[in-house]
Design a protein around this motif. Structure first.
Motif, PDB file in Angstrom:
ATOM      1  N   ASN A   6      -1.301 -10.435  -7.092  1.00 58.70           N
ATOM      2  CA  ASN A   6      -2.340  -9.427  -7.264  1.00 58.70           C
ATOM      3  C   ASN A   6      -3.359  -9.550  -6.139  1.00 58.70           C
ATOM      4  OD1 ASN A   6      -1.387  -8.359  -9.769  1.00 58.70           O
ATOM      5  ND2 ASN A   6      -2.107 -10.227 -10.732  1.00 58.70           N
ATOM      6  N   ARG A   8      -6.639  -7.435  -4.223  1.00 57.23           N
ATOM      7  CA  ARG A   8      -7.589  -6.321  -4.266  1.00 57.23           C
ATOM      8  C   ARG A   8      -8.238  -6.216  -2.895  1.00 57.23           C
ATOM      9  NH1 ARG A   8     -10.098  -9.121  -9.033  1.00 57.23           N
ATOM     10  NH2 ARG A   8     -11.833  -9.293  -7.582  1.00 57.23           N
ATOM     11  N   THR A  45     -13.899  -3.410  -3.766  1.00 58.66           N
ATOM     12  CA  THR A  45     -12.962  -4.499  -4.065  1.00 58.66           C
ATOM     13  C   THR A  45     -12.964  -4.806  -5.550  1.00 58.66           C
ATOM     14  OG1 THR A  45     -13.300  -5.429  -1.868  1.00 58.66           O
ATOM     15  CG2 THR A  45     -12.360  -6.892  -3.530  1.00 58.66           C
ATOM     16  N   LYS A  47     -13.850  -2.772  -8.040  1.00 63.63           N
ATOM     17  CA  LYS A  47     -13.320  -1.628  -8.791  1.00 63.63           C
ATOM     18  C   LYS A  47     -11.827  -1.427  -8.578  1.00 63.63           C
ATOM     19  CE  LYS A  47     -17.095  -0.676 -10.731  1.00 63.63           C
ATOM     20  NZ  LYS A  47     -17.253  -0.985 -12.147  1.00 63.63           N
ATOM     21  N   SER A  48     -11.274  -2.000  -7.518  1.00 63.86           N
ATOM     22  CA  SER A  48      -9.851  -1.789  -7.220  1.00 63.86           C
ATOM     23  C   SER A  48      -8.942  -2.451  -8.248  1.00 63.86           C
ATOM     24  CB  SER A  48      -9.527  -2.290  -5.810  1.00 63.86           C
ATOM     25  OG  SER A  48      -9.653  -3.689  -5.737  1.00 63.86           O
ATOM     26  N   LYS A  49      -9.481  -3.261  -9.153  1.00 65.28           N
ATOM     27  CA  LYS A  49      -8.681  -3.870 -10.230  1.00 65.28           C
ATOM     28  C   LYS A  49      -7.970  -2.809 -11.057  1.00 65.28           C
ATOM     29  CE  LYS A  49     -11.967  -7.481 -11.285  1.00 65.28           C
ATOM     30  NZ  LYS A  49     -12.707  -8.124 -12.373  1.00 65.28           N
ATOM     31  N   LYS A  50      -8.573  -1.636 -11.144  1.00 68.83           N
ATOM     32  CA  LYS A  50      -8.083  -0.583 -12.035  1.00 68.83           C
ATOM     33  C   LYS A  50      -7.021   0.310 -11.412  1.00 68.83           C
ATOM     34  CE  LYS A  50     -12.499  -0.341 -14.395  1.00 68.83           C
ATOM     35  NZ  LYS A  50     -13.621   0.492 -14.785  1.00 68.83           N
ATOM     36  N   PHE A  51      -6.689   0.088 -10.138  1.00 67.89           N
ATOM     37  CA  PHE A  51      -5.792   0.997  -9.437  1.00 67.89           C
ATOM     38  C   PHE A  51      -4.558   0.280  -8.903  1.00 67.89           C
ATOM     39  CE2 PHE A  51     -10.067   2.706  -9.113  1.00 67.89           C
ATOM     40  CZ  PHE A  51      -9.874   4.013  -9.517  1.00 67.89           C
ATOM     41  N   GLU A  52      -3.468   1.028  -8.758  1.00 70.45           N
ATOM     42  CA  GLU A  52      -2.239   0.546  -8.135  1.00 70.45           C
ATOM     43  C   GLU A  52      -1.851   1.554  -7.058  1.00 70.45           C
ATOM     44  OE1 GLU A  52      -0.141  -2.024  -8.323  1.00 70.45           O
ATOM     45  OE2 GLU A  52      -1.431  -3.077  -9.711  1.00 70.45           O
ATOM     46  N   PRO A  53      -1.715   1.238  -5.818  1.00 76.54           N
ATOM     47  CA  PRO A  53      -2.015  -0.064  -5.244  1.00 76.54           C
ATOM     48  C   PRO A  53      -3.518  -0.292  -5.242  1.00 76.54           C
ATOM     49  CG  PRO A  53      -1.495   1.464  -3.497  1.00 76.54           C
ATOM     50  CD  PRO A  53      -1.279   2.191  -4.801  1.00 76.54           C
ATOM     51  N   SER A  54      -3.895  -1.513  -5.171  1.00 77.12           N
ATOM     52  CA  SER A  54      -5.303  -1.871  -5.337  1.00 77.12           C
ATOM     53  C   SER A  54      -6.042  -1.950  -3.998  1.00 77.12           C
ATOM     54  CB  SER A  54      -5.419  -3.171  -6.106  1.00 77.12           C
ATOM     55  OG  SER A  54      -4.676  -4.173  -5.459  1.00 77.12           O
ATOM     56  N   LEU A  56      -8.852   0.340  -1.963  1.00 78.65           N
ATOM     57  CA  LEU A  56      -9.765   1.477  -1.996  1.00 78.65           C
ATOM     58  C   LEU A  56     -10.550   1.528  -0.695  1.00 78.65           C
ATOM     59  CD1 LEU A  56     -11.251   1.180  -5.609  1.00 78.65           C
ATOM     60  CD2 LEU A  56      -9.368   2.616  -4.829  1.00 78.65           C
TER      61      LEU A  56
END
Length: 86
Positions: A6, A8, A45, A47-54, A56
């Motif tokens: 994982n 981010r 960085t 907030k990118s936990k919520k997106f795939e790919p992470s 932003l």
């Protein structure tokens, strides 16, 4: 089987102050980056936990991206050929 990796990433563009800040008497310095873009990068960085790919990027960065096609690349020991960009 490998465990899932994982990562981010947040990317923002803007003016920065970069350098060593500290106490010249004691010789204690810390390399630091300051600026609004740094704060935005940190926020993206997180907030990118919520997106795939992470990954932003902010609007300023998106407006300044100019990709250059480098051509086709053959990956060693892989029959696939893909176009790569820089």
């Amino acid at each position: 089987n490998y465990p899932k990796l994982n990562i981010r990433i947040g990317i923002a563009s803007g003016d920065l102050i970069v350098g060593n800040l500290g106490d010249s008497k004691n010789g204690v310095y810390d390399f630091t980056v300051l600026g609004e873009a740094v704060n935005i990068t940190s926020y993206l960085t997180e907030k990118s936990k919520k997106f795939e790919p992470s990954i932003l990027i902010d609007e300023n960065t998106a407006n300044n991206i100019h990709e250059f096609e480098l051509g086709n690349m053959i990956i060693e020991n892989n029959p696939n050929v893909g176009t790569v960009f820089e």
